[in-house]
Design an enzyme around this catalytic site. Structure first.
Site, PDB file in Angstrom:
ATOM      1  N   PRO A  11      71.169  15.653 -53.057  1.00  0.00           N
ATOM      2  CA  PRO A  11      72.580  15.802 -52.723  1.00  0.00           C
ATOM      3  C   PRO A  11      73.459  16.188 -53.906  1.00  0.00           C
ATOM      4  O   PRO A  11      73.249  15.749 -55.029  1.00  0.00           O
ATOM      5  CB  PRO A  11      72.981  14.428 -52.175  1.00  0.00           C
ATOM      6  CG  PRO A  11      71.919  13.497 -52.586  1.00  0.00           C
ATOM      7  CD  PRO A  11      70.683  14.300 -52.798  1.00  0.00           C
ATOM      8  N   ARG A  19      80.698  20.927 -60.265  1.00  0.00           N
ATOM      9  CA  ARG A  19      80.912  19.477 -60.202  1.00  0.00           C
ATOM     10  C   ARG A  19      80.642  18.841 -61.561  1.00  0.00           C
ATOM     11  O   ARG A  19      79.555  18.984 -62.114  1.00  0.00           O
ATOM     12  CB  ARG A  19      79.968  18.873 -59.162  1.00  0.00           C
ATOM     13  CG  ARG A  19      80.000  17.369 -59.103  1.00  0.00           C
ATOM     14  CD  ARG A  19      78.958  16.852 -58.105  1.00  0.00           C
ATOM     15  NE  ARG A  19      78.810  15.424 -58.271  1.00  0.00           N
ATOM     16  CZ  ARG A  19      77.656  14.827 -58.510  1.00  0.00           C
ATOM     17  NH1 ARG A  19      76.542  15.514 -58.600  1.00  0.00           N
ATOM     18  NH2 ARG A  19      77.603  13.522 -58.636  1.00  0.00           N
ATOM     19  N   TYR A  24      77.003  17.808 -66.075  1.00  0.00           N
ATOM     20  CA  TYR A  24      75.934  18.651 -65.544  1.00  0.00           C
ATOM     21  C   TYR A  24      75.937  20.089 -66.064  1.00  0.00           C
ATOM     22  O   TYR A  24      75.031  20.850 -65.750  1.00  0.00           O
ATOM     23  CB  TYR A  24      75.997  18.651 -64.015  1.00  0.00           C
ATOM     24  CG  TYR A  24      75.864  17.266 -63.434  1.00  0.00           C
ATOM     25  CD1 TYR A  24      74.649  16.591 -63.470  1.00  0.00           C
ATOM     26  CD2 TYR A  24      76.951  16.615 -62.871  1.00  0.00           C
ATOM     27  CE1 TYR A  24      74.519  15.311 -62.965  1.00  0.00           C
ATOM     28  CE2 TYR A  24      76.838  15.342 -62.345  1.00  0.00           C
ATOM     29  CZ  TYR A  24      75.615  14.690 -62.401  1.00  0.00           C
ATOM     30  OH  TYR A  24      75.505  13.422 -61.896  1.00  0.00           O
ATOM     31  N   ASN A  75      64.338  16.898 -58.173  1.00  0.00           N
ATOM     32  CA  ASN A  75      65.526  16.221 -58.676  1.00  0.00           C
ATOM     33  C   ASN A  75      66.150  15.578 -57.445  1.00  0.00           C
ATOM     34  O   ASN A  75      66.920  16.209 -56.733  1.00  0.00           O
ATOM     35  CB  ASN A  75      66.494  17.189 -59.342  1.00  0.00           C
ATOM     36  CG  ASN A  75      67.718  16.488 -59.890  1.00  0.00           C
ATOM     37  OD1 ASN A  75      67.995  15.346 -59.548  1.00  0.00           O
ATOM     38  ND2 ASN A  75      68.475  17.173 -60.728  1.00  0.00           N
ATOM     39  N   GLU A  99      59.488  14.570 -61.868  1.00  0.00           N
ATOM     40  CA  GLU A  99      60.872  14.224 -61.555  1.00  0.00           C
ATOM     41  C   GLU A  99      61.773  14.771 -62.657  1.00  0.00           C
ATOM     42  O   GLU A  99      61.456  14.616 -63.843  1.00  0.00           O
ATOM     43  CB  GLU A  99      61.001  12.703 -61.472  1.00  0.00           C
ATOM     44  CG  GLU A  99      62.366  12.195 -61.128  1.00  0.00           C
ATOM     45  CD  GLU A  99      62.413  10.677 -61.037  1.00  0.00           C
ATOM     46  OE1 GLU A  99      63.506  10.152 -60.728  1.00  0.00           O
ATOM     47  OE2 GLU A  99      61.390  10.003 -61.262  1.00  0.00           O
TER      48      GLU A  99
END
Length: 145
Positions: A11, A19, A24, A75, A99
Protein backbone atom coordinates in the site's frame (compact mmCIF):
# COMPACT_ATOMS: atom_id res chain seq x y z
CA UNK A 1 12.48 -23.11 -14.31
CA UNK A 2 11.17 -19.62 -14.90
CA UNK A 3 13.63 -16.75 -15.05
CA UNK A 4 10.97 -14.28 -13.93
CA UNK A 5 11.12 -12.43 -10.63
CA UNK A 6 7.98 -10.92 -9.18
CA UNK A 7 8.54 -7.58 -7.47
CA UNK A 8 5.51 -6.94 -5.30
CA UNK A 9 4.74 -3.61 -3.66
CA UNK A 10 2.20 -2.91 -0.96
CA UNK A 11 0.00 0.00 0.00
CA UNK A 12 0.81 3.60 -0.85
CA UNK A 13 3.83 2.72 -2.99
CA UNK A 14 1.80 3.89 -6.00
CA UNK A 15 2.50 7.35 -4.54
CA UNK A 16 6.27 6.85 -4.53
CA UNK A 17 7.97 10.08 -5.57
CA UNK A 18 5.06 12.18 -4.31
CA UNK A 19 4.42 10.90 -0.78
CA UNK A 20 6.84 12.01 1.94
CA UNK A 21 9.83 12.53 -0.37
CA UNK A 22 11.96 13.37 2.67
CA UNK A 23 11.59 9.68 3.67
CA UNK A 24 11.02 7.88 0.36
CA UNK A 25 12.79 10.13 -2.16
CA UNK A 26 11.64 11.49 -5.50
CA UNK A 27 11.93 8.38 -7.68
CA UNK A 28 8.67 6.83 -8.80
CA UNK A 29 7.66 3.18 -8.97
CA UNK A 30 8.11 3.45 -12.75
CA UNK A 31 11.74 4.50 -12.10
CA UNK A 32 12.16 1.46 -9.84
CA UNK A 33 10.74 -0.81 -12.54
CA UNK A 34 13.13 0.60 -15.16
CA UNK A 35 16.13 0.13 -12.87
CA UNK A 36 15.15 -3.40 -11.89
CA UNK A 37 14.47 -4.40 -15.48
CA UNK A 38 17.94 -3.21 -16.51
CA UNK A 39 19.65 -5.14 -13.70
CA UNK A 40 17.49 -8.18 -14.41
CA UNK A 41 18.28 -8.13 -18.11
CA UNK A 42 22.02 -8.03 -17.34
CA UNK A 43 21.53 -11.15 -15.20
CA UNK A 44 19.29 -12.97 -17.67
CA UNK A 45 16.20 -12.41 -15.55
CA UNK A 46 12.91 -10.73 -16.34
CA UNK A 47 11.01 -8.77 -13.74
CA UNK A 48 7.29 -8.32 -13.25
CA UNK A 49 6.61 -5.36 -10.98
CA UNK A 50 3.17 -5.12 -9.39
CA UNK A 51 1.66 -2.79 -6.78
CA UNK A 52 -1.57 -2.98 -4.83
CA UNK A 53 -3.15 -1.21 -1.92
CA UNK A 54 -5.15 -4.39 -1.22
CA UNK A 55 -3.82 -7.26 0.90
CA UNK A 56 -5.83 -9.93 -0.89
CA UNK A 57 -4.52 -8.90 -4.29
CA UNK A 58 -0.95 -9.24 -3.00
CA UNK A 59 -1.81 -12.70 -1.67
CA UNK A 60 -3.27 -13.63 -5.08
CA UNK A 61 -0.07 -12.50 -6.84
CA UNK A 62 2.05 -14.57 -4.44
CA UNK A 63 -0.11 -17.59 -5.32
CA UNK A 64 0.31 -16.78 -9.03
CA UNK A 65 4.07 -16.56 -8.54
CA UNK A 66 4.11 -20.19 -7.37
CA UNK A 67 3.64 -21.21 -11.01
CA UNK A 68 5.11 -18.19 -12.81
CA UNK A 69 8.19 -16.97 -10.91
CA UNK A 70 11.56 -18.21 -9.75
CA UNK A 71 11.71 -15.67 -6.91
CA UNK A 72 9.81 -12.92 -5.17
CA UNK A 73 11.06 -9.52 -4.06
CA UNK A 74 8.48 -7.86 -1.85
CA UNK A 75 8.09 -4.47 -0.26
CA UNK A 76 4.96 -5.15 1.77
CA UNK A 77 4.97 -1.58 3.12
CA UNK A 78 2.58 -1.26 6.06
CA UNK A 79 1.50 -4.88 5.64
CA UNK A 80 4.99 -5.87 6.85
CA UNK A 81 3.85 -5.14 10.37
CA UNK A 82 0.33 -6.54 10.23
CA UNK A 83 -0.18 -9.27 7.65
CA UNK A 84 -0.05 -12.88 8.70
CA UNK A 85 -1.97 -13.57 5.46
CA UNK A 86 0.96 -12.37 3.34
CA UNK A 87 3.39 -14.40 5.48
CA UNK A 88 1.23 -17.50 5.07
CA UNK A 89 1.07 -16.98 1.30
CA UNK A 90 4.85 -16.51 1.09
CA UNK A 91 5.29 -19.75 3.04
CA UNK A 92 3.57 -21.57 0.15
CA UNK A 93 6.15 -20.24 -2.33
CA UNK A 94 9.09 -22.59 -2.90
CA UNK A 95 11.61 -20.12 -4.35
CA UNK A 96 13.65 -17.44 -2.61
CA UNK A 97 11.97 -14.37 -1.12
CA UNK A 98 13.70 -11.06 -0.43
CA UNK A 99 12.14 -8.24 1.56
CA UNK A 100 12.85 -4.61 0.65
CA UNK A 101 12.12 -1.40 2.52
CA UNK A 102 13.04 2.00 1.12
CA UNK A 103 13.52 3.54 4.55
CA UNK A 104 15.35 2.02 7.48
CA UNK A 105 12.34 0.68 9.36
CA UNK A 106 14.51 0.11 12.44
CA UNK A 107 15.14 3.85 12.83
CA UNK A 108 11.46 4.71 12.63
CA UNK A 109 8.48 4.27 14.94
CA UNK A 110 8.64 1.23 17.21
CA UNK A 111 5.66 -0.46 15.53
CA UNK A 112 7.68 -0.60 12.29
CA UNK A 113 10.53 -2.58 13.86
CA UNK A 114 8.77 -5.93 13.45
CA UNK A 115 7.98 -7.50 10.09
CA UNK A 116 6.04 -10.73 9.70
CA UNK A 117 7.51 -11.11 6.21
CA UNK A 118 11.06 -11.24 7.59
CA UNK A 119 10.29 -14.66 9.07
CA UNK A 120 10.09 -16.03 5.50
CA UNK A 121 12.65 -13.87 3.68
CA UNK A 122 16.13 -15.09 2.85
CA UNK A 123 17.27 -11.51 3.34
CA UNK A 124 16.04 -8.02 4.16
CA UNK A 125 17.28 -4.82 2.55
CA UNK A 126 16.27 -1.64 4.37
CA UNK A 127 17.36 1.97 4.30
CA UNK A 128 19.05 2.10 0.89
CA UNK A 129 16.29 4.08 -0.76
CA UNK A 130 14.96 2.77 -4.05
CA UNK A 131 18.46 1.43 -4.78
CA UNK A 132 17.50 -1.40 -2.44
CA UNK A 133 15.34 -2.87 -5.20
CA UNK A 134 18.27 -3.14 -7.62
CA UNK A 135 20.37 -4.66 -4.85
CA UNK A 136 17.62 -7.20 -4.27
CA UNK A 137 17.51 -8.11 -7.98
CA UNK A 138 21.28 -8.64 -7.92
CA UNK A 139 21.01 -10.82 -4.82
CA UNK A 140 18.14 -12.76 -6.36
CA UNK A 141 20.36 -13.44 -9.38
CA UNK A 142 22.96 -14.93 -7.04
CA UNK A 143 20.39 -17.01 -5.15
CA UNK A 144 18.95 -18.38 -8.40
CA UNK A 145 22.44 -19.18 -9.68
Amino acid sequence: MSSTIYILNGPNLNLLGKREPEIYGHDTLADVETSCAAVGTALGLSVKLLQSNHEGELVDWIHEARAQAAGIIINPAAYSHTSVAILDALNTFEGPVLEVHISNIHKREAFRHHSYVSARAEGVIAGFGVEGYALAVRRMGTLLG
